[in-house]
Design a protein around this motif. Structure first.
Motif, PDB file in Angstrom:
ATOM      1  N   LEU A  94       0.827  -1.200   0.000  1.00 23.61           N
ATOM      2  CA  LEU A  94       0.000   0.000   0.000  1.00 23.61           C
ATOM      3  C   LEU A  94       0.867   1.258   0.000  1.00 23.61           C
ATOM      4  N   ILE A  95       1.881   1.270   0.839  1.00 19.97           N
ATOM      5  CA  ILE A  95       2.780   2.429   0.904  1.00 19.97           C
ATOM      6  C   ILE A  95       3.482   2.631  -0.431  1.00 19.97           C
ATOM      7  N   GLN A  96       3.955   1.548  -1.025  1.00 13.69           N
ATOM      8  CA  GLN A  96       4.644   1.656  -2.308  1.00 13.69           C
ATOM      9  C   GLN A  96       3.715   2.178  -3.393  1.00 13.69           C
ATOM     10  N   SER A  97       2.438   1.829  -3.323  1.00 12.51           N
ATOM     11  CA  SER A  97       1.486   2.326  -4.319  1.00 12.51           C
ATOM     12  C   SER A  97       1.363   3.841  -4.246  1.00 12.51           C
ATOM     13  N   ALA A  98       1.459   4.384  -3.037  1.00 13.23           N
ATOM     14  CA  ALA A  98       1.391   5.840  -2.870  1.00 13.23           C
ATOM     15  C   ALA A  98       2.617   6.509  -3.485  1.00 13.23           C
ATOM     16  N   ILE A  99       3.762   5.875  -3.347  1.00 18.08           N
ATOM     17  CA  ILE A  99       4.991   6.418  -3.946  1.00 18.08           C
ATOM     18  C   ILE A  99       4.917   6.316  -5.463  1.00 18.08           C
ATOM     19  N   ASP A 100       4.419   5.214  -5.957  1.00 17.02           N
ATOM     20  CA  ASP A 100       4.404   4.955  -7.397  1.00 17.02           C
ATOM     21  C   ASP A 100       3.406   5.823  -8.154  1.00 17.02           C
ATOM     22  N   VAL A 101       2.308   6.230  -7.504  1.00 17.73           N
ATOM     23  CA  VAL A 101       1.276   6.966  -8.235  1.00 17.73           C
ATOM     24  C   VAL A 101       1.829   8.269  -8.789  1.00 17.73           C
ATOM     25  N   ARG A 102       2.722   8.913  -8.068  1.00 17.47           N
ATOM     26  CA  ARG A 102       3.287  10.167  -8.576  1.00 17.47           C
ATOM     27  C   ARG A 102       4.250   9.905  -9.725  1.00 17.47           C
ATOM     28  N   ARG A 111      -4.657  15.129  -7.850  1.00 16.40           N
ATOM     29  CA  ARG A 111      -6.050  15.341  -8.229  1.00 16.40           C
ATOM     30  C   ARG A 111      -6.777  14.033  -8.581  1.00 16.40           C
ATOM     31  N   ASP A 112      -6.052  12.931  -8.539  1.00 20.43           N
ATOM     32  CA  ASP A 112      -6.633  11.636  -8.900  1.00 20.43           C
ATOM     33  C   ASP A 112      -7.501  11.130  -7.747  1.00 20.43           C
ATOM     34  N   GLY A 113      -8.759  11.559  -7.772  1.00 23.25           N
ATOM     35  CA  GLY A 113      -9.666  11.180  -6.692  1.00 23.25           C
ATOM     36  C   GLY A 113      -9.933   9.690  -6.636  1.00 23.25           C
ATOM     37  N   ASP A 114      -9.918   9.039  -7.793  1.00 25.03           N
ATOM     38  CA  ASP A 114     -10.155   7.592  -7.813  1.00 25.03           C
ATOM     39  C   ASP A 114      -9.049   6.850  -7.082  1.00 25.03           C
ATOM     40  N   PHE A 115      -7.799   7.279  -7.307  1.00 20.60           N
ATOM     41  CA  PHE A 115      -6.699   6.614  -6.599  1.00 20.60           C
ATOM     42  C   PHE A 115      -6.793   6.872  -5.102  1.00 20.60           C
ATOM     43  N   GLU A 117      -9.395   7.480  -3.305  1.00 25.95           N
ATOM     44  CA  GLU A 117     -10.485   6.676  -2.744  1.00 25.95           C
ATOM     45  C   GLU A 117     -10.063   5.212  -2.647  1.00 25.95           C
ATOM     46  N   GLY A 118      -9.393   4.718  -3.683  1.00 21.99           N
ATOM     47  CA  GLY A 118      -8.926   3.334  -3.658  1.00 21.99           C
ATOM     48  C   GLY A 118      -7.889   3.107  -2.581  1.00 21.99           C
ATOM     49  N   PHE A 119      -7.015   4.093  -2.381  1.00 18.71           N
ATOM     50  CA  PHE A 119      -6.013   3.991  -1.318  1.00 18.71           C
ATOM     51  C   PHE A 119      -6.687   3.858   0.042  1.00 18.71           C
ATOM     52  N   ARG A 120      -7.676   4.702   0.283  1.00 21.97           N
ATOM     53  CA  ARG A 120      -8.368   4.645   1.575  1.00 21.97           C
ATOM     54  C   ARG A 120      -9.079   3.314   1.764  1.00 21.97           C
ATOM     55  N   ALA A 121      -9.663   2.806   0.692  1.00 23.78           N
ATOM     56  CA  ALA A 121     -10.349   1.508   0.781  1.00 23.78           C
ATOM     57  C   ALA A 121      -9.361   0.390   1.077  1.00 23.78           C
ATOM     58  N   GLN A 122      -8.197   0.437   0.436  1.00 21.32           N
ATOM     59  CA  GLN A 122      -7.179  -0.585   0.695  1.00 21.32           C
ATOM     60  C   GLN A 122      -6.648  -0.471   2.118  1.00 21.32           C
ATOM     61  N   ALA A 148      -7.136  14.015   2.390  1.00 16.95           N
ATOM     62  CA  ALA A 148      -7.359  15.362   1.865  1.00 16.95           C
ATOM     63  C   ALA A 148      -7.623  15.346   0.367  1.00 16.95           C
ATOM     64  N   LEU A 149      -6.965  14.458  -0.359  1.00 18.88           N
ATOM     65  CA  LEU A 149      -7.055  14.433  -1.816  1.00 18.88           C
ATOM     66  C   LEU A 149      -8.460  13.987  -2.259  1.00 18.88           C
TER      67      LEU A 149
END
Length: 211
Positions: A94-102, A111-115, A117-122, A148-149
């Motif tokens: 999960l942490i790596q996904s946050a780094i990779d999205v940028r 501004r990627d609200g879908d990501f 939301e998906g991050f919070r769900a994960q 916040a995003l």
């Protein structure tokens, strides 16, 4: 729900601020924090990083989003054992996904609200497993960013994220009644503070002096 290692609930549908597990963990964290503050815990961060609050207030939200994620990423090498061993596999992914999205997105990644939301769900779906105490504050900071995003984070949000990252480093290397002397003599605590300052100064140049 909290594991034996006093970490936040990660297996419920509640958002972090409403989750009973988070609230209980925050209570335990506050108890540690309050006792520690009497012995100057996190005093080094207070002295060195918090004074940059006014500079952060002057920064644009997009800059603060990048700055916050810079600090999150820069904090990972400061844990011992290494990242892949410090966090359980699902947490690390999960942490790596946050780094990779940028890295895989445009400059407006935040501004990627879908990501987000998906991050919070994960995050809510993380398995309830024992984790190291420092995982709690670190994930609290990261979740605050993605809560916040897709709105940009504020200066207050950013300071809380930076504080949580530093707290995680402190908790991973120091125990007991931590004093300012302990922090100053901890190579990792000093490095955490110094790199946060470097990131702030790189991302948010000082305002030009009035003529």
């Amino acid at each position: 729900m909290i594991t034996a290692s006093s970490t936040p609930c990660s297996n419920c549908e509640a958002r972090a601020n409403d989750c009973p597990g988070i609230q209980l963990w925050e209570t335990e964290r506050e108890s540690w924090y309050r006792v520690g503050r009497e012995g100057s815990a996190m005093k080094l961060w207070d002295q060195k990083v918090e004074p940059y609050a006014d500079r952060l207030e002057a920064a644009q939200g997009a800059v603060l989003c990048d700055l916050a994620l810079d600090v999150v990423e820069a904090t990972l090498p400061l844990f011992d054992p290494p990242f892949s061993e410090f966090f359980p596999e699902e947490h690390a992914t999960l942490i790596q996904s946050a780094i990779d999205v940028r890295r895989s997105s445009s400059a407006d990644w935040w501004r990627d609200g879908d990501f987000a939301e998906g991050f919070r769900a994960q995050y809510d779906a993380l398995p309830q497993v024992p984790v190291r105490p420092a995982v709690g504050p670190f994930l609290t900071g990261l979740v605050r960013l993605f809560e916040a995003l897709p709105e940009a984070v504020t200066a207050d949000d950013t300071l809380e994220i930076l504080s949580s990252c530093y707290e995680a480093v402190l908790m991973s290397h120091l125990t007991g009644r931590v004093t300012l002397w302990d922090e100053e003599n901890s190579e990792r605590c000093r490095e955490a503070v110094e790199q946060q300052i470097r990131i702030i100064e790189d991302r948010v140049p000082p305002a030009p002096a009035a003529s």
